[in-house]
Structures are given as structure tokens and as C-alpha cells.
Motif scaffolding. Structure first.
Motif, mmCIF file in Angstrom:
data_model
loop_
_atom_site.group_PDB
_atom_site.id
_atom_site.type_symbol
_atom_site.label_atom_id
_atom_site.label_comp_id
_atom_site.label_asym_id
_atom_site.label_seq_id
_atom_site.Cartn_x
_atom_site.Cartn_y
_atom_site.Cartn_z
ATOM 1 N N UNK A 167 1.006 -0.827 0.385
ATOM 2 C CA UNK A 167 -0.004 -0.060 -0.370
ATOM 3 C C UNK A 167 1.219 1.483 -0.281
ATOM 4 N N UNK A 168 0.488 2.062 -0.883
ATOM 5 C CA UNK A 168 1.670 3.311 -0.606
ATOM 6 C C UNK A 168 0.751 4.651 -0.840
ATOM 7 N N UNK A 169 1.284 5.491 -0.035
ATOM 8 C CA UNK A 169 0.068 6.680 0.586
ATOM 9 C C UNK A 169 1.112 7.865 0.839
ATOM 10 N N UNK A 170 0.727 8.835 0.084
ATOM 11 C CA UNK A 170 1.674 10.347 -0.090
ATOM 12 C C UNK A 170 1.029 11.282 0.730
ATOM 13 N N UNK A 171 1.692 11.819 0.705
ATOM 14 C CA UNK A 171 1.002 13.271 1.844
ATOM 15 C C UNK A 171 0.441 14.323 0.626
ATOM 16 N N UNK A 172 -0.836 14.708 0.476
ATOM 17 C CA UNK A 172 -1.576 15.508 0.155
ATOM 18 C C UNK A 172 -0.848 16.894 0.070
ATOM 19 N N UNK A 173 -0.309 17.484 1.514
ATOM 20 C CA UNK A 173 0.340 18.770 2.332
ATOM 21 C C UNK A 173 -0.967 19.760 1.424
ATOM 22 N N UNK A 174 -2.025 18.693 2.058
ATOM 23 C CA UNK A 174 -3.327 19.561 2.380
ATOM 24 C C UNK A 174 -4.079 19.503 3.908
ATOM 25 N N UNK A 175 -3.358 18.899 4.840
ATOM 26 C CA UNK A 175 -4.065 18.958 5.871
ATOM 27 C C UNK A 175 -5.149 19.553 5.852
ATOM 28 N N UNK A 176 -6.056 19.226 6.816
ATOM 29 C CA UNK A 176 -7.378 20.144 7.299
ATOM 30 C C UNK A 176 -6.605 20.775 8.518
ATOM 31 N N UNK A 177 -6.235 20.041 9.447
ATOM 32 C CA UNK A 177 -5.819 20.309 10.830
ATOM 33 C C UNK A 177 -5.362 21.743 11.097
ATOM 34 N N UNK A 178 -4.903 22.561 10.281
ATOM 35 C CA UNK A 178 -3.811 23.727 9.893
ATOM 36 C C UNK A 178 -3.072 24.242 11.891
ATOM 37 N N UNK A 179 -4.044 23.948 12.517
ATOM 38 C CA UNK A 179 -2.801 24.451 14.091
ATOM 39 C C UNK A 179 -1.955 23.219 14.443
ATOM 40 N N UNK A 180 -1.249 23.721 14.660
ATOM 41 C CA UNK A 180 -0.503 22.370 14.644
ATOM 42 C C UNK A 180 0.043 21.816 16.243
ATOM 43 N N UNK A 181 -0.752 22.908 16.716
ATOM 44 C CA UNK A 181 -1.378 22.125 18.580
ATOM 45 C C UNK A 181 -2.358 21.351 18.917
ATOM 46 N N UNK A 182 -2.922 21.321 17.619
ATOM 47 C CA UNK A 182 -4.718 20.697 17.477
ATOM 48 C C UNK A 182 -4.262 18.899 17.125
ATOM 49 N N UNK A 183 -3.104 18.772 15.948
ATOM 50 C CA UNK A 183 -2.303 18.009 15.489
ATOM 51 C C UNK A 183 -1.708 16.753 16.795
ATOM 52 N N UNK A 184 -2.545 15.519 16.875
ATOM 53 C CA UNK A 184 -2.196 14.821 17.549
ATOM 54 C C UNK A 184 -1.122 13.494 16.912
ATOM 55 N N UNK A 185 -0.689 12.822 17.866
ATOM 56 C CA UNK A 185 0.256 12.133 17.518
ATOM 57 C C UNK A 185 -0.345 10.904 15.948
ATOM 58 N N UNK A 186 -1.399 10.971 16.454
ATOM 59 C CA UNK A 186 -2.268 9.988 15.348
ATOM 60 C C UNK A 186 -2.206 10.469 13.481
ATOM 61 N N UNK A 187 -2.480 11.802 13.996
ATOM 62 C CA UNK A 187 -2.310 12.804 12.780
ATOM 63 C C UNK A 187 -0.890 13.271 12.265
#
Length: 558
Positions: free
Chosen positions: A234-254
């Protein structure tokens, strides 16, 4: 030896235990429907994974398996069906948090909102959830309250997720608020289990999929599927368009540190060793215990590699078929004969090179509500004379008993050892291995087995691992009793007391443990290990609460 034995639970989780719980995925982090460790490695250029000789990039004391910014992960089983609400399997567990997000997650034992901005209890059975108002999936579809309702309703309809059955209704209040009505006051950790159980997608993307997202899922993480070759990678690529732009709310699973993630399906444990040795992958969690020293300090493959040995949160357990026509239904002596005939320490040595643990409950000691006094009990401790005494008092007449299990390198070995141990007391066992999906489909068929070997686990409390088998309301539509057809009102009462926030505690936990051991409807045998071997290209390994690798959250060398 540089090994780190990591605990699944932190002290912070204990503080909140009696009130709100730490949450869970199977429970959610559980593996409800059995699991496998598995087998074949795709390490040729045909599968897109480059070998160290042809395309590896060397820097410092590590060798990189893929291209710059790419992490190549060896996973132990094929996802098979990546649809958001397909039946659970070990392969799905390895990829879920990379492909999908949930309403919440857990960070260092604390519950954190992901898609859910906040949630409020209205009364004993009602909760309101507010979403962030700017969520979108990897195709740009917005996620609103109607999508949350669609997802939970769809997941419930599959009957694949028993923890969701406590939901009475999901109602859209406005574009970004959802009301959850439950059929009862929730038990310990149950709200978190619900919120962690249902992968979230947009209704628009799901309905546009021709195969219910089985091979081309569209989630809300930063990663989109570039390609999937069943049984290979399975190959996945970073979309570089993640919806959560507040880094303080990006937890490890994201988190999304990698530009590209390649998950290579390697179902034979020995091939994980070869994949790490040849730098075909950067990290693998399936290296067998006997090969771990080769990558540790002083080992022949130690240069550029590191090892972390973790106790798995999954417990291998034995269930007897307790349906009315089963040989075990009215024969406690036969159940106990088999229990005493199995050398659990021998299983640990044979299957895990002694790095796992023989367990003393229908779970393992990693849970914060595990009673350490159980360690000193006679929990069907191996005694062949006792086993033969119980067998002589039983009604067993020499018939072959079918042992059902999900085939994998480790499960095959454990099943063969159990067969040999029971042969020592004169009990004949026929091994009946199943592939993952067939096992899931057959586990509630009373004609499919006499004895079942399976794995279960939770990421919060021992009572929630018990719930995955012994809470009869969850199995009313499939067995009419517990997961293995037990109909016992006292067992039901004791299980209910463990799950009720008002009666949960040492007394109710001990009472259930004692009664289940007394009746021997099923019991735990051994806890295994997860061996995380990785190149020094990965400077920090990130794991989810199931001890699965989070490739996007791993930190990579420059």
C-alpha cells in the motif's frame, strides 16, 4: 541489550479511571475478531520497493529503504479490505490511523479531540458533539454533522462493531453539532470506545466509491492512497493539504512527517528479518523473537539498526464452544482437564522465545485495573496429573476436538503446541486454521469449532477486554449468550457490575475474575510481543495505542 519494554498505560490514565476512562479503540484498540501475525515479502523492484543495492541512500550510519522523505514499513498482514467499516483484522489495524481519523484519539493516556472540537454530557444517556467547522477529506469534500451521522449509522448497520450497539440514535442538530443518544447510562470507558470505533469519511466520497472504499479509501488524514496491490503493498502520499492547520491540535495519530509511506505486506516472520537485513524496509514489527538479537547491540545486523521490544496488548486466549450441543456445555471437568494440560510458560518459550508472558487471567497484566495478587494464584497452572484426573471424571470418549484459529506464523505454532499438550493426556485435536475474513465470518457459528484460539485486547481497562467476550448484550443477535454461547445469569450480573461506573472497582473485578476461573468457560494463555526493529533513519518511533507503527508520526533523519 538495548531493549525497551514499553507499557501501554500511563499513570495519568489511572487518575481518571473511575470517572471518565482513558478511552479505547478496539476498545477500539482492541482486536475484537481475532488477529494474525503473518506471511510473503514483496522486496523486489516490481512492487515499487527499491533494494539497498539499487537505490538506497546512505547517510551516516543508516541505510534508507526508499526515496527521500519516504518511510517503508513492513506490516505483518494484508489489509484486504480498507473500507471504513469492514470487519476488523490485523492488516486493517496496521493501516487504519494512517488512512482514517476518528472523533477523538488518545495522547499520553488522555482523551483528545480530533474531528470533535468538544463534547458535552446532557443527561445520563445523551451527549452533544461539536465538530471543527473546517474539516475536509483528501479529495476536498467537507465533513459536517450529516457525515458523522452517516458514518455511525453505516458502521452500525454492518454489525462489525459491537461497541457501537449501545447507540440508540445519532441526530444532526446543525451543520457542526451532533447528538448521540444511548440506550443506557454508559459504562466505564464506553463513550470513548464509541467515539474511537467509527472511522469518519464524507458521505459524498463513500457513495462515489465503486467498492465501498475497499481498495481506494478517502479519509481525513494528511495521506491519500496512491496505489494498493493486494497481498503486496500500500502506497500513500502526503496531500500537503491537511485540514487541521493549528499544529497545537495535531495529535500523534494525525502527524504527517513523511512525504510518502509505503507499507509492504510481509506475512512470514522470517521475511521481516530478511527485509530489515537487506534494507528493503525501514521498520518492521514482525521480526521473530529468535532473530531480535541479530539487530541489537553486538548482533550481526546491528550496524545502523535499533530494537524496541514491546509487550503486546493482545492476549491469546482459549474459548470453549458452550452451545447446547457442544461436548463442553455441561462438562466442567473436560474444560478444566484441557486448561491444566496446556503449559502456558512452554507456549511463551516456544512461540515468543520467552519474551512474552504466561497470563493469569482472561487478559494480561498491562492493564491498570489488573490485580497483581492474581499472579500468585493457581490459574490452571500446568499440571498433567491434575489434567488427567479431571479428564477421567469427564465424559470425553476419545472424539476429535476441532481447534479453530486464524492462521499466522505465531498462531500456527501455538495451535500446534496446544495440540501436542492435549495429546499428552489423550485428547485428540484437529487443527482448523482460517484466513482472517473467514474466521470473522465463522466465529459465531456454533458448528464451526469445539475450541477456539483467538486474540483479544483493549487499550484502557481489563474489564473492557473481558467485555469483548463475556458481555452477553453485545452478542444477543449472534449467539444469544456470550461470544462463545455461554448463558449464565450470574456471569452476566458480574460482568455488568464491572462495567457500571457506580460498581466498577476492585471488588467487582475480583468477583468476575474468580467466577470465570471457577466455571472455566474460557481462559487466557499467553501474551506475546511486538518486536519493532528499525533503521537509524528513523530517529524516533511512533506507535498508536495498539502498539502499531504510525509511519507519518515517526521522526526521520535529515
Amino acid at each position: 541489550m538495548k531493549q525497551k519494554v514499553l507499557s501501554l498505560f500511563l499513570a495519568a490514565c489511572m487518575t481518571a479511571a473511575l470517572v471518565a476512562g482513558c478511552g479505547s479503540t478496539k476498545n477500539t484498540a482492541n482486536m475484537e475478531n481475532g488477529g494474525t501475525e503473518g506471511s510473503t515479502v514483496s522486496n523486489s523492484t516490481e512492487s515499487g520497493t527499491q533494494t539497498a543495492d539499487t537505490a538506497a541512500s546512505e547517510s551516516g550510519d543508516y541505510t534508507r529503504a526508499g526515496g527521500e522523505g519516504e518511510i517503508v514499513v513492513g506490516i505483518i498482514s494484508d489489509p484486504e479490505n480498507m473500507g471504513p467499516w469492514a470487519g476488523m483484522s490485523q492488516g486493517r489495524i496496521a493501516i487504519l490511523n494512517t488512512v482514517y481519523e476518528y472523533l477523538i484519539t488518545r495522547e499520553n493516556g488522555e482523551t483528545k479531540g480530533v474531528l470533535a472540537k468538544n463534547w458535552t454530557q446532557i443527561d445520563d444517556t445523551t451527549y452533544e458533539v461539536e465538530l471543527y467547522d473546517y474539516i475536509h477529506d483528501t479529495e476536498g469534500n467537507p465533513i459536517t454533522a450529516s457525515d458523522i451521522k452517516f458514518c455511525f449509522d453505516s458502521a452500525l448497520a454492518t454489525k462489525n462493531y459491537s461497541k457501537l450497539e449501545v447507540i440508540d440514535s445519532v441526530t444532526v442538530l446543525d451543520d457542526y453539532k451532533v447528538e448521540f443518544k444511548f440506550s443506557k447510562a454508559l459504562a466505564v470507558g464506553e463513550l470513548e470506545n464509541v467515539f474511537l470505533e467509527c472511522a469518519i469519511v464524507s458521505q459524498a466520497a463513500y457513495e462515489a466509491s465503486g467498492d465501498q472504499m475497499a481498495v481506494d479509501p478517502v479519509g481525513t488524514t494528511a495521506y491519500k492512497v496512491e496505489s494498493y496491490t493486494p497481498g503486496s503493498q500500500l502506497v500513500l502520499v502526503n496531500s500537503n493539504d491537511y485540514w487541521q492547520t493549528d499544529d497545537s491540535l495535531v495529535w500523534t495519530t494525525s502527524k504527517h512527517n513523511a512525504d510518502k509511506i509505503t507499507m509492504s505486506v510481509i506475512t512470514e516472520a522470517s521475511q521481516h528479518t530478511i527485509a530489515m537485513q537487506t534494507h528493503t524496509v525501514d521498520i518492521a514489527n514482525g521480526v521473530p523473537d529468535t532473530d531480535v538479537p541479530k539487530f541489537d547491540e553486538g548482533g550481526e545486523y546491528a550496524d545502523g539498526n535499533e530494537v524496541e521490544v514491546l509487550l503486546d496488548n493482545l492476549t491469546y486466549d482459549i474459548l470453549y464452544n458452550m452451545s447446547a450441543d457442544s461436548v463442553f456445555a455441561e462438562d466442567e471437568n473436560l474444560r478444566k482437564a484441557i486448561a491444566y494440560a496446556i503449559d502456558r510458560e512452554g507456549l511463551n518459550t516456544g512461540a515468543f522465545n520467552g519474551n512474552g508472558a504466561a497470563v493469569k487471567d482472561f487478559a494480561n497484566a498491562t492493564y491498570p485495573d489488573y490485580n497483581k495478587e492474581w499472579d500468585g494464584e493457581d490459574y490452571f497452572d500446568y499440571n498433567i496429573d491434575t489434567a488427567k484426573d479431571y479428564l477421567a471424571k469427564s465424559s470425553y470418549n476419545g472424539q476429535s476436538l476441532r481447534l479453530m484459529y486464524t492462521t499466522s506464523t505465531t498462531a500456527d505454532m501455538i495451535a500446534q503446541m496446544v495440540q501436542a499438550y492435549l495429546g499428552n493426556i489423550g485428547v485428540t485435536v484437529e487443527l482448523v486454521p482460517y484466513e482472517q475474513m473467514s474466521f470473522i465470518a465463522s466465529q459465531f457459528d456454533s458448528t464451526a469449532y469445539d475450541i477456539m484460539l483467538r486474540t483479544t485486547g483493549s487499550t484502557d481497562y481489563i474489564v473492557n477486554q473481558w467485555k469483548l467476550c463475556w458481555y452477553s448484550p453485545d452478542f444477543e443477535s449472534t449467539t444469544g449468550g456470550t461470544a462463545n454461547f455461554v448463558k449464565d445469569s450470574k456471569l452476566d450480573e458480574l460482568m455488568a457490575a464491572c462495567l457500571n461506573v457506580n460498581t466498577y472497582g476492585e471488588e467487582s473485578i475480583n468477583a468476575f475474575h474468580d467466577y470465570l476461573a471457577e466455571k472455566c468457560y474460557g481462559y487466557g494463555i499467553v501474551e506475546g510481543t511486538i518486536n519493532s526493529v528499525h533503521s537509524k533513519y528513523i530517529t524516533k518511533v511512533a506507535l498508536d495505542d495498539r502498539n502499531q507503527i504510525l509511519p507519518g508520526a515517526c521522526e526521520l533523519a535529515e
